[in-house]
Design a protein around this motif. Structure first.
Motif: not given
Ligand code: SF4
Length: 211
Positions: A142-147
Motif C-alpha cells: 500500500e505504501a513504502s518509503i520514497c528512497r
C-alpha cells in the motif's frame, strides 16, 4: 520445525504485539493506523483517498476517521498547493505528541532499537528482501518509503558532504523531492530492485554515530 516456518511464526507473534481490541488513549486500532500513516506520509499521500487505500477502508470510513482525528485536534485539513480543489491532511503538533508518547507500536520500535544499529540494518534488509519476494508474487504494497522507489531520480550530489542540499526528482509526479522527503511514505511507491544509493550514505552515518 523448518527454520523458515519458525521465523515466520515469530514474525506473526511480533505483529500481534500491536493489535488490540477497543481503544487505547481514546483511539481505535484503525485510527492509530491512520494517524501513524499521516504522520509519515509525503505530500502526495496525505489525502483522504490515499488514506482510504492505505488503511484498506472505503472513502466514507476514511472520512469518518479523519473527522474523529480532527475532533481531537490531531489533524487539520489544508488546501493543496498543487491543486486548490484538493485538501492535504496535516498532523498537528498535538497529534505528533500523541504519536510519540502513546502510539501502540512504540514498544515494538523500542524493542527493535535495543538490537543496536547493525542488527537493525540487517533486520530491515531481511524484511525488505522478504517483501521483494512477496511483491514478485503480486502482493502489492500500500505504501513504502520514497528512497526505495523506482520513480526517484537523483538530481544533485548525495555525498556525505553535500547531503543537506542534495536534490531528487519524482519521475511520476514530475516534482522535486528533498532529502528529508525521501524518508517519507508514499502510496504511489513502486519498489526498485536496486539497493538505493541514498540508503548507503544514511546507513554509514548511522553506524558512525553509534561509534
Ligand atoms: S518517487 Fe515514488 S515514492 Fe517518491 S513521491 Fe514519487 S512515486 Fe512517490
Amino acid at each position: 520445525m523448518p527454520l523458515a516456518r519458525e521465523a515466520v511464526e515469530l514474525l506473526v507473534q511480533a505483529a500481534r504485539a500491536w493489535y488490540f481490541e477497543g481503544n487505547r488513549h481514546g483511539l481505535r486500532d484503525r485510527e492509530w493506523m491512520a494517524l501513524r500513516f499521516l504522520g509519515r506520509a509525503n505530500r502526495f499521500s496525505r489525502t483522504p483517498s490515499a488514506l482510504a487505500g492505505f488503511i484498506g477502508a472505503t472513502r466514507a470510513t476514511a472520512s469518518q476517521i479523519v473527522k474523529t482525528l480532527e475532533s481531537k485536534s490531531f489533524l487539520v485539513r489544508k488546501p493543496s498547493h498543487e491543486d486548490k480543489r484538493s485538501v492535504v491532511l496535516h498532523v498537528t503538533s498535538q497529534g505528533e505528541k500523541c504519536l510519540s508518547q502513546h502510539d501502540p507500536i512504540n514498544h515494538v520500535v523500542n524493542a527493535v532499537t535495543s538490537l543496536g544499529t547493525e542488527e537493525c540494518i540487517r533486520l530491515r534488509d531481511s524484511l525488505r528482501e522478504i517483501l521483494n519476494h512477496l511483491d514478485a508474487a503480486h502482493q502489492r504494497l500500500e505504501a513504502s518509503i520514497c528512497r526505495d522507489c523506482m520513480f526517484l531520480a537523483e538530481r544533485g550530489p548525495a555525498t556525505s558532504k553535500g547531503r543537506g542540499t542534495a536534490e531528487f526528482m519524482c519521475r511520476l509526479y514530475r516534482a522535486p523531492i528533498s532529502l528529508d522527503e525521501t524518508e517519507l511514505l508514499c502510496t504511489s511507491f513502486e519498489r526498485t530492485r536496486d539497493r538505493p544509493k541514498i540508503e548507503q550514505h544514511l546507513d554509514r552515518d548511522r553506524m558512525a554515530s553509534q561509534g
